[in-house]
Write a protein that holds these residues in place. Structure first.
Motif, PDB file in Angstrom:
ATOM      1  N   GLY A  37      51.862  42.619 -27.159  1.00 47.84           N
ATOM      2  CA  GLY A  37      51.511  41.696 -26.091  1.00 47.84           C
ATOM      3  C   GLY A  37      51.046  40.343 -26.596  1.00 47.84           C
ATOM      4  N   TYR A  38      51.253  40.069 -27.894  1.00 46.69           N
ATOM      5  CA  TYR A  38      50.738  38.841 -28.500  1.00 46.69           C
ATOM      6  C   TYR A  38      51.847  38.038 -29.173  1.00 46.69           C
ATOM      7  N   GLY A  39      51.795  36.730 -29.004  1.00 44.37           N
ATOM      8  CA  GLY A  39      52.730  35.844 -29.678  1.00 44.37           C
ATOM      9  C   GLY A  39      52.328  35.527 -31.103  1.00 44.37           C
ATOM     10  N   TYR A  68      45.834  35.974 -32.621  1.00 42.30           N
ATOM     11  CA  TYR A  68      45.165  35.944 -31.324  1.00 42.30           C
ATOM     12  C   TYR A  68      44.327  37.198 -31.077  1.00 42.30           C
ATOM     13  N   TYR A  69      44.600  38.256 -31.781  1.00 39.62           N
ATOM     14  CA  TYR A  69      44.082  39.585 -31.418  1.00 39.62           C
ATOM     15  C   TYR A  69      42.565  39.660 -31.552  1.00 39.62           C
ATOM     16  N   SER A 126      43.403  39.821 -24.488  1.00 36.98           N
ATOM     17  CA  SER A 126      42.717  38.529 -24.507  1.00 36.98           C
ATOM     18  C   SER A 126      43.007  37.730 -23.243  1.00 36.98           C
ATOM     19  N   PRO A 127      42.104  36.839 -22.885  1.00 43.88           N
ATOM     20  CA  PRO A 127      42.400  35.918 -21.791  1.00 43.88           C
ATOM     21  C   PRO A 127      43.516  34.959 -22.192  1.00 43.88           C
ATOM     22  N   TYR A 128      44.151  34.362 -21.194  1.00 43.14           N
ATOM     23  CA  TYR A 128      45.204  33.383 -21.419  1.00 43.14           C
ATOM     24  C   TYR A 128      44.702  31.991 -21.037  1.00 43.14           C
ATOM     25  N   ALA A 129      44.971  31.026 -21.873  1.00 43.63           N
ATOM     26  CA  ALA A 129      44.596  29.652 -21.559  1.00 43.63           C
ATOM     27  C   ALA A 129      45.467  29.131 -20.418  1.00 43.63           C
ATOM     28  N   ASN A 175      39.794  25.355 -30.906  1.00 43.30           N
ATOM     29  CA  ASN A 175      40.595  24.151 -31.135  1.00 43.30           C
ATOM     30  C   ASN A 175      41.908  24.459 -31.851  1.00 43.30           C
ATOM     31  N   ASN A 176      42.571  25.512 -31.357  1.00 42.93           N
ATOM     32  CA  ASN A 176      43.800  26.002 -31.982  1.00 42.93           C
ATOM     33  C   ASN A 176      43.618  26.120 -33.489  1.00 42.93           C
TER      34      ASN A 176
END
Length: 421
Positions: free
Chosen positions: A32-34, A38-39, A44-47, A68-69
């Protein structure tokens, strides 16, 4: 799915995006992650949108963006001057198969901040920049092996994964692993022994001056100078990786140390929020990728040096003045000191330098992933967004008031994790 960026909501789907399935029944993204980075141990929430030093997510949270990415957004979200530069460039064309003038502007701005280095070649990422730098070093020396420090982070190429240890090297060929010698961070005696034992084997020494993977412990100035001296003595190329640490000094962290690299790799902030990487170096080394020379090293990349990244990056560098560098570093030092006082006696410490900070258990060499995830969610619940490894990076829209909010949220989150049974 319809995204309302103004009100930070998502319409048209009641399914958790992590569980959305493709035509063959699998989640469309692995896990479920690009990105694996991110994990955070749970969906996780989505921006939805960002503005300045804030970001809004699909769960209705308004967060201070101290992720900040992963340190890239030095000026926060949607800075008007960076946005205008990117839009202007894109309105004329997002990329071409011939050179564009925006490359020259960013190259000049970057080299003006890196005295002693002569030329720059742009890539799509910091990972690619390090790959290119290592290849240049190998070609110029005729040697294969490289020296890295334990816990140094240099991207996700096969070679760069080796200093992360066994957890990172599965799938990496043994031959690549054998070409990489890892030395303990700041162990001058070990570094000297390794190089002096077989100096003609090594093409490069690669330094990450503030490695987050090693717990955000700085490379000491003495260690960096020893690496410089050994490289000079034995004809080894010193590569300093400033993909992250460039933000810590107007001339980069190597400039603060007074240690001159032969090649310097960078990325993140120099793209203004767009994909970018760069290798800057001595003219004698950068000649290896000069296409007008016989026997040159081919170097491409469909989107390397694209006008949008170059224009946005030039705007970001112009905005990141020496005064802003110093102000942001002072703000980071203040936050770190405030949190350190607040958590005294809890068995935690806050490491880092300038505008980068990270909370870890006292004396920890490596922090267990479950602890990192617990702290991430504890900070998230208090309106603070960091990286899954708990690295916080400040941005120029932040002021003393935001710094106080960060210190308060991080202190409370650490207390929650430290006292949990």
């Amino acid at each position: 799915m319809k995204i309302d960026t103004e009100n930070a909501t998502v319409a048209g789907s009641a399914i958790d995006p992590h569980l959305r399935k493709g035509p063959r029944g699998y989640p469309m993204l692995p896990g479920g992650y690009g990105r694996s980075t991110y994990y955070t141990g749970a969906p996780s929430p989505y921006a939805i949108r960002g503005e300045g030093c804030r970001v809004w997510d699909d769960r209705g949270q308004k967060l201070i963006d101290a992720n900040n990415n992963f340190t890239s957004l030095i000026h926060g979200n949607v800075h008007p001057e960076i946005k205008a530069a990117a839009v202007e460039a894109m309105s004329a064309g997002s990329s071409w198969g011939i050179p564009n003038l925006y490359e020259w502007e960013l190259a000049e701005l970057l080299l003006n901040r890196l005295p002693g280095l002569d030329q720059v070649r742009f890539t799509n990422s910091g990972t690619e920049a390090v790959m290119s730098a290592v290849r240049i070093a190998r070609a110029s020396t005729g040697r294969d092996k490289v020296v890295v420090t334990k816990g140094g982070y240099h991207g996700t190429s096969d070679l760069a994964l080796v200093p992360g240890g066994p957890g990172y090297t599965r799938g990496v060929p043994q031959g690549v692993i054998d070409d990489v010698t890892t030395v303990p961070l700041n162990d001058i005696e070990h570094l000297t022994h390794v190089v002096e034992s077989a100096p003609t084997n090594y093409a490069a020494i690669i330094l990450d001056l503030l490695p987050n993977r090693a717990g955000l412990v700085s490379v000491s100035e003495e260690f960096a100078r020893t690496a410089r001296d050994l490289a000079t003595k034995h004809g080894i190329v010193l590569i300093i990786d400033e993909v992250i640490s460039l933000r810590l000094g107007y001339n980069g962290l190597s400039g603060e140390y007074g240690v001159q690299p032969d090649l310097l790799t960078t990325g993140k902030l120099i793209g203004g929020g767009f994909p970018v990487g760069a290798v800057a170096g001595l003219g004698s080394l950068m000649a290896e990728v000069d296409p007008t020379r016989s026997g040159n090293l081919p170097h491409g990349g469909t989107f390397s040096g694209n006008p949008v990244s170059m224009a946005a990056g030039a705007a970001a560098l112009r905005l990141y003045t020496e005064d802003q560098v110093n102000r942001l570093n002072d703000l980071g030092d203040s936050v770190r000191q405030t949190v350190s006082k607040s958590i005294a006696g809890l068995g935690w410490e806050v490491r880092g330098r300038g505008s980068l900070l990270r909370a870890v258990p006292e004396g920890a060499d490596k922090v267990a992933e479950d602890i990192q995830h617990r702290l991430w969610w504890a900070t998230y619940r208090r309106g603070l967004l960091g990286s899954p490894a708990n690295l916080l990076s400040l941005s120029t829209p932040m002021d003393d008031k935001v710094g106080a909010e960060i210190a308060e949220g991080l202190s409370a989150a650490i207390a929650d994790v430290a006292t949990a049974r």
